[in-house]
Design a protein around this motif. Structure first.
Motif, PDB file in Angstrom:
ATOM      1  N   VAL B  24       0.836  -1.208   0.000  1.00 56.35           N
ATOM      2  CA  VAL B  24       0.000   0.000   0.000  1.00 56.35           C
ATOM      3  C   VAL B  24       0.864   1.248   0.000  1.00 56.35           C
ATOM      4  O   VAL B  24       0.595   2.228  -0.708  1.00 56.35           O
ATOM      5  CB  VAL B  24      -0.938  -0.023   1.223  1.00 56.35           C
ATOM      6  N   ARG B  25       1.914   1.228   0.794  1.00 55.64           N
ATOM      7  CA  ARG B  25       2.799   2.396   0.864  1.00 55.64           C
ATOM      8  C   ARG B  25       3.427   2.702  -0.498  1.00 55.64           C
ATOM      9  O   ARG B  25       3.497   3.857  -0.937  1.00 55.64           O
ATOM     10  CB  ARG B  25       3.890   2.153   1.902  1.00 55.64           C
ATOM     11  N   VAL B  26       3.877   1.668  -1.156  1.00 53.65           N
ATOM     12  CA  VAL B  26       4.480   1.874  -2.475  1.00 53.65           C
ATOM     13  C   VAL B  26       3.438   2.413  -3.462  1.00 53.65           C
ATOM     14  O   VAL B  26       3.709   3.322  -4.255  1.00 53.65           O
ATOM     15  CB  VAL B  26       5.092   0.542  -2.979  1.00 53.65           C
ATOM     16  N   GLN B  27       2.248   1.831  -3.338  1.00 57.73           N
ATOM     17  CA  GLN B  27       1.178   2.269  -4.237  1.00 57.73           C
ATOM     18  C   GLN B  27       0.853   3.750  -4.031  1.00 57.73           C
ATOM     19  O   GLN B  27       0.743   4.534  -4.982  1.00 57.73           O
ATOM     20  CB  GLN B  27      -0.061   1.409  -3.961  1.00 57.73           C
ATOM     21  N   VAL B  77       9.382   7.817   5.328  1.00 55.19           N
ATOM     22  CA  VAL B  77       9.007   6.460   5.745  1.00 55.19           C
ATOM     23  C   VAL B  77       9.580   5.436   4.774  1.00 55.19           C
ATOM     24  O   VAL B  77      10.120   4.397   5.178  1.00 55.19           O
ATOM     25  CB  VAL B  77       7.482   6.342   5.842  1.00 55.19           C
ATOM     26  N   LEU B  78       9.474   5.754   3.493  1.00 53.82           N
ATOM     27  CA  LEU B  78       9.999   4.810   2.511  1.00 53.82           C
ATOM     28  C   LEU B  78      11.510   4.683   2.649  1.00 53.82           C
ATOM     29  O   LEU B  78      12.075   3.581   2.512  1.00 53.82           O
ATOM     30  CB  LEU B  78       9.625   5.251   1.096  1.00 53.82           C
ATOM     31  N   ASP B  84      15.446  -1.590   5.963  1.00 51.70           N
ATOM     32  CA  ASP B  84      15.058  -2.811   6.677  1.00 51.70           C
ATOM     33  C   ASP B  84      14.879  -3.938   5.669  1.00 51.70           C
ATOM     34  O   ASP B  84      14.007  -3.859   4.779  1.00 51.70           O
ATOM     35  CB  ASP B  84      13.750  -2.558   7.423  1.00 51.70           C
ATOM     36  N   PRO B  85      15.662  -5.007   5.795  1.00 52.99           N
ATOM     37  CA  PRO B  85      15.566  -6.085   4.805  1.00 52.99           C
ATOM     38  C   PRO B  85      14.312  -6.917   4.968  1.00 52.99           C
ATOM     39  O   PRO B  85      13.917  -7.655   4.057  1.00 52.99           O
ATOM     40  CB  PRO B  85      16.810  -6.926   5.091  1.00 52.99           C
ATOM     41  N   LEU B  86      13.604  -6.745   6.086  1.00 51.52           N
ATOM     42  CA  LEU B  86      12.415  -7.560   6.330  1.00 51.52           C
ATOM     43  C   LEU B  86      11.154  -6.757   5.994  1.00 51.52           C
ATOM     44  O   LEU B  86      11.093  -5.529   6.197  1.00 51.52           O
ATOM     45  CB  LEU B  86      12.356  -7.991   7.798  1.00 51.52           C
ATOM     46  N   LEU B  87      10.175  -7.470   5.533  1.00 49.56           N
ATOM     47  CA  LEU B  87       8.880  -6.831   5.328  1.00 49.56           C
ATOM     48  C   LEU B  87       8.276  -6.505   6.692  1.00 49.56           C
ATOM     49  O   LEU B  87       8.589  -7.127   7.712  1.00 49.56           O
ATOM     50  CB  LEU B  87       7.939  -7.752   4.552  1.00 49.56           C
ATOM     51  N   THR B  88       7.404  -5.581   6.715  1.00 48.50           N
ATOM     52  CA  THR B  88       6.778  -5.216   7.976  1.00 48.50           C
ATOM     53  C   THR B  88       5.862  -6.326   8.473  1.00 48.50           C
ATOM     54  O   THR B  88       5.668  -6.490   9.673  1.00 48.50           O
ATOM     55  CB  THR B  88       5.942  -3.939   7.815  1.00 48.50           C
ATOM     56  N   GLY B  89       5.314  -7.036   7.538  1.00 45.95           N
ATOM     57  CA  GLY B  89       4.397  -8.095   7.924  1.00 45.95           C
ATOM     58  C   GLY B  89       3.021  -7.599   8.276  1.00 45.95           C
ATOM     59  O   GLY B  89       2.129  -8.389   8.586  1.00 45.95           O
ATOM     60  N   SER B  90       2.841  -6.293   8.262  1.00 47.45           N
ATOM     61  CA  SER B  90       1.524  -5.729   8.588  1.00 47.45           C
ATOM     62  C   SER B  90       0.615  -5.789   7.372  1.00 47.45           C
ATOM     63  O   SER B  90       1.057  -5.745   6.224  1.00 47.45           O
ATOM     64  CB  SER B  90       1.670  -4.278   9.055  1.00 47.45           C
ATOM     65  N   VAL B  91      -0.647  -5.874   7.697  1.00 40.56           N
ATOM     66  CA  VAL B  91      -1.652  -5.789   6.638  1.00 40.56           C
ATOM     67  C   VAL B  91      -2.630  -4.668   6.990  1.00 40.56           C
ATOM     68  O   VAL B  91      -2.722  -4.252   8.150  1.00 40.56           O
ATOM     69  CB  VAL B  91      -2.409  -7.125   6.475  1.00 40.56           C
ATOM     70  N   VAL B 152      -1.905   7.343   9.140  1.00 45.36           N
ATOM     71  CA  VAL B 152      -2.219   5.993   9.619  1.00 45.36           C
ATOM     72  C   VAL B 152      -1.371   4.966   8.879  1.00 45.36           C
ATOM     73  O   VAL B 152      -0.811   4.041   9.472  1.00 45.36           O
ATOM     74  CB  VAL B 152      -3.717   5.700   9.420  1.00 45.36           C
ATOM     75  N   LEU B 153      -1.248   5.172   7.594  1.00 41.84           N
ATOM     76  CA  LEU B 153      -0.569   4.160   6.785  1.00 41.84           C
ATOM     77  C   LEU B 153       0.954   4.269   6.843  1.00 41.84           C
ATOM     78  O   LEU B 153       1.661   3.292   6.621  1.00 41.84           O
ATOM     79  CB  LEU B 153      -1.034   4.266   5.330  1.00 41.84           C
ATOM     80  N   PHE B 154       1.471   5.448   7.102  1.00 44.60           N
ATOM     81  CA  PHE B 154       2.918   5.625   7.037  1.00 44.60           C
ATOM     82  C   PHE B 154       3.563   5.803   8.413  1.00 44.60           C
ATOM     83  O   PHE B 154       4.754   5.552   8.574  1.00 44.60           O
ATOM     84  CB  PHE B 154       3.262   6.829   6.155  1.00 44.60           C
TER      85      PHE B 154
END
Lengths: 406, 161
Positions: B24-27, B77-78, B84-91, B152-154
């Motif tokens: 979503v952030r990238v979008q 934020v980006l 960070d090499p890991l995804l946030t894992g959040s949805v 909220v998203l970032f």
């Protein structure tokens, strides 16, 4: 001053024979002030000398009158000047006659008779009431064919038993010399000056109802003289302006104003928006002077307006028809001033101006005022124009509408 | 009496209604940088061509607070997560993503419209800048809504999936 012949007919009273006396006289009249538009009031002094014989009695009578009184002269500004007057004064009469008496011891050349003359002198009251007519010959000379007065005298030696007055009729004729008088009117001018500074023939109406164009006109961006062949058949300003009007209408200049200029007329068109090559904008945006955003509805026009191509060119055409050469003044024309000039001019040519004949050496000069609005600035005169006046007129369509070849 | 917690147990939403936060952030970043970048470029060209004349600073004074806070937050934020090499894992719920996305598009279109309408609505630089100032009336509230959604998203603390 009057000098002339005097004829008197004296009638004393019933039983006293009438007699005629003739002579001459003079009058001095000074006019003091006007009564109305053409009458004038003056005072007259009258002196006359006349002589006559008292009927069959052979009484030689010589009279001198000296009279004074008011006179009113009418129609002062015409050639015929009738007048009325009342004069009061006196008369001095000297009468004599020859008498022959029987000689009684006196020496005589005519034996038995003595001849002698007896005379009598007397001064009495006199007055006249009458009038006459003077015919003006020129400024200083008038002819009086007739002057008639009732002439009253009171002389004792001519009195009758029932009346001590003599009722006379007096007729005068002669010439009048005018000293001073009205100055002759100046000769009619060849031209008359109109309030707007133009010169027209005396019988032609002044074009002053037309407002005057600023003169000399402000410096134009470019100008040219339209060849006279475009108006070959025009004889007066009306015909020429009709020709110009038709060409302006045909090329889209439906709004224009008429002005007077020295010796002619001026026509001012409305401020229009043009392309850089002199072509006018389309009908939708040609006259939208403040709208510098879009030239038309095309995408390129939109992009052009978005990225600052809102600089624009504007134009006013002034046509001047006059036989008087002219230059130009400071370059003071602005779009706002052009709008004002258009608003103050007349919508049509007055009839008095239309009928004025065209000067033989007239020229129709087109003054083109071009303005450039740079981004973020007000329009400013473009001096000189990038185009010739002829190129402007060709691009506007006016040149070809006049029937001229590009 | 029944236990309210038992009566309305918290159940996870179906996976089809969720979307990864990183995506979503990238979008959103693409939308914002595409829209904001376009407006930025238009304004740069206009400034170089002196469209605003002496009022160029005023034009930029309107533009920068309109877009830069959101763009700054997005890029920060980006940039942070880029290390960070890991995804946030959040949805995040797709419905909220849609709200945030359409709010962003609406806001960017409104900002763009303020500039793109100039050839029709303004005749002079002063009028163009005046139009920009006037647009703050509706851009302000809209910007508040967009900033809330983006925050909220970032920025909000991530919840574990």
């Amino acid at each position: 001053v009057f000098l002339g012949f005097t004829y008197n007919r004296t009638k004393s009273a019933p039983g006293v024979p009438s007699f005629t006396s003739t002579g001459g006289g003079g009058q001095f009249v000074h006019n003091f002030f006007s009564l109305g538009n053409s009458s004038v009031f003056g005072m007259a002094a009258d002196v006359g000398l006349y002589n006559g014989n008292f009927g069959a009695l052979h009484v030689n009578s010589t009279s001198i009158n000296f009279l004074f009184g008011p006179r009113i002269t009418f129609f002062q500004h015409s050639r015929l000047h009738p007048y009325i007057q009342t004069l009061v004064g006196g008369v001095h009469t000297s009468s004599n006659t020859q008498i022959t008496l029987p000689a009684a011891g006196l020496p005589s050349q005519n034996p038995g008779y003595v001849t002698d003359r007896t005379s009598n002198q007397e001064t009495g009251f006199a007055m006249t009431i009458g009038g006459g007519l003077d015919i003006k010959i020129n400024r200083h000379l008038s002819f009086r064919p007739i002057g008639i007065d009732y002439y009253l005298t009171r002389l004792d030696h001519l009195r009758s038993p029932i009346d001590n007055a003599q009722h006379n009729f007096r007729y005068t004729a002669g010439v009048t010399f005018t000293l001073g008088g009205e100055k002759p009117s100046p000769p009619p001018p060849l031209y008359k000056s109109c309030p707007d500074g133009s010169l027209v023939s005396p019988g032609v109406e002044c074009p002053h109802p037309l407002p005057a164009l600023p003169w000399p006109p402000p410096q134009p961006s470019t100008r040219t003289v339209i060849p006279p062949s475009a108006f070959a058949s025009a004889k007066d300003f009306g015909e020429l302006s009709s020709r110009l009007d038709a060409a302006l209408q045909q090329s889209g200049y439906v709004e224009k104003s008429y002005y007077s200029v020295p010796g002619g007329i001026g026509i001012v068109t409305r401020l229009e928006r043009i392309y850089s090559d002199g072509r006018p904008f389309g009908p939708q945006s040609r006259w939208q002077i403040d709208d510098s955003s879009l030239e038309d509805r095309s995408f390129m026009s939109y992009v052009k307006a978005l990225f600052g191509a809102s600089e624009g060119y504007y134009r006013v055409i002034v046509l001047i028809v006059t036989g008087i050469p002219f230059g130009s003044s400071e370059p003071s024309m602005t779009p706002a001033k052009a709008d004002t000039i258009l608003a103050r001019g007349y919508n049509k040519l007055p009839e008095g101006v239309s009928k004025q004949p065209l000067p033989s050496d007239y020229a129709c000069t087109a003054l083109v005022y071009e303005f450039l609005r740079e981004q973020g600035k007000d329009p400013a005169p473009l001096l000189p124009s990038r185009l010739t006046a002829r190129a402007h007129l060709i691009a506007s369509g006016f040149w070809t509408a006049l029937g001229m070849q590009p | 009496m029944s236990d309210p917690a038992r009566a309305h147990p918290r159940r996870p939403l179906p996976a089809a209604q969720m979307t990864p936060l990183d995506k979503v952030r990238v979008q959103l970043a693409r939308v914002w940088f595409a829209g904001g970048g376009g407006i930025f470029l238009i304004l740069v060209v206009q400034s170089l061509l002196n469209v605003y004349g002496d009022l160029t600073q005023e034009a930029w004074g309107w533009f920068l607070p309109t877009l830069m806070p959101s763009l700054g937050m997005i890029i920060t934020v980006l940039t942070y997560t880029a290390l960070d090499p890991l995804l946030t894992g959040s949805v995040v719920r797709k419905s909220f993503v849609s709200v945030a996305l359409w709010l962003s598009i609406l806001y960017l279109l409104t900002v763009s419209l303020t500039i793109l309408i100039q050839p029709f609505a303004s005749k002079t630089p002063a009028e163009a800048v005046g139009l920009m100032r006037k647009s703050n009336l509706w851009l302000g509230p809209l910007q508040g809504l967009v900033a809330s959604a983006l925050g909220v998203l970032f920025v909000s603390k991530e919840k574990a999936n």
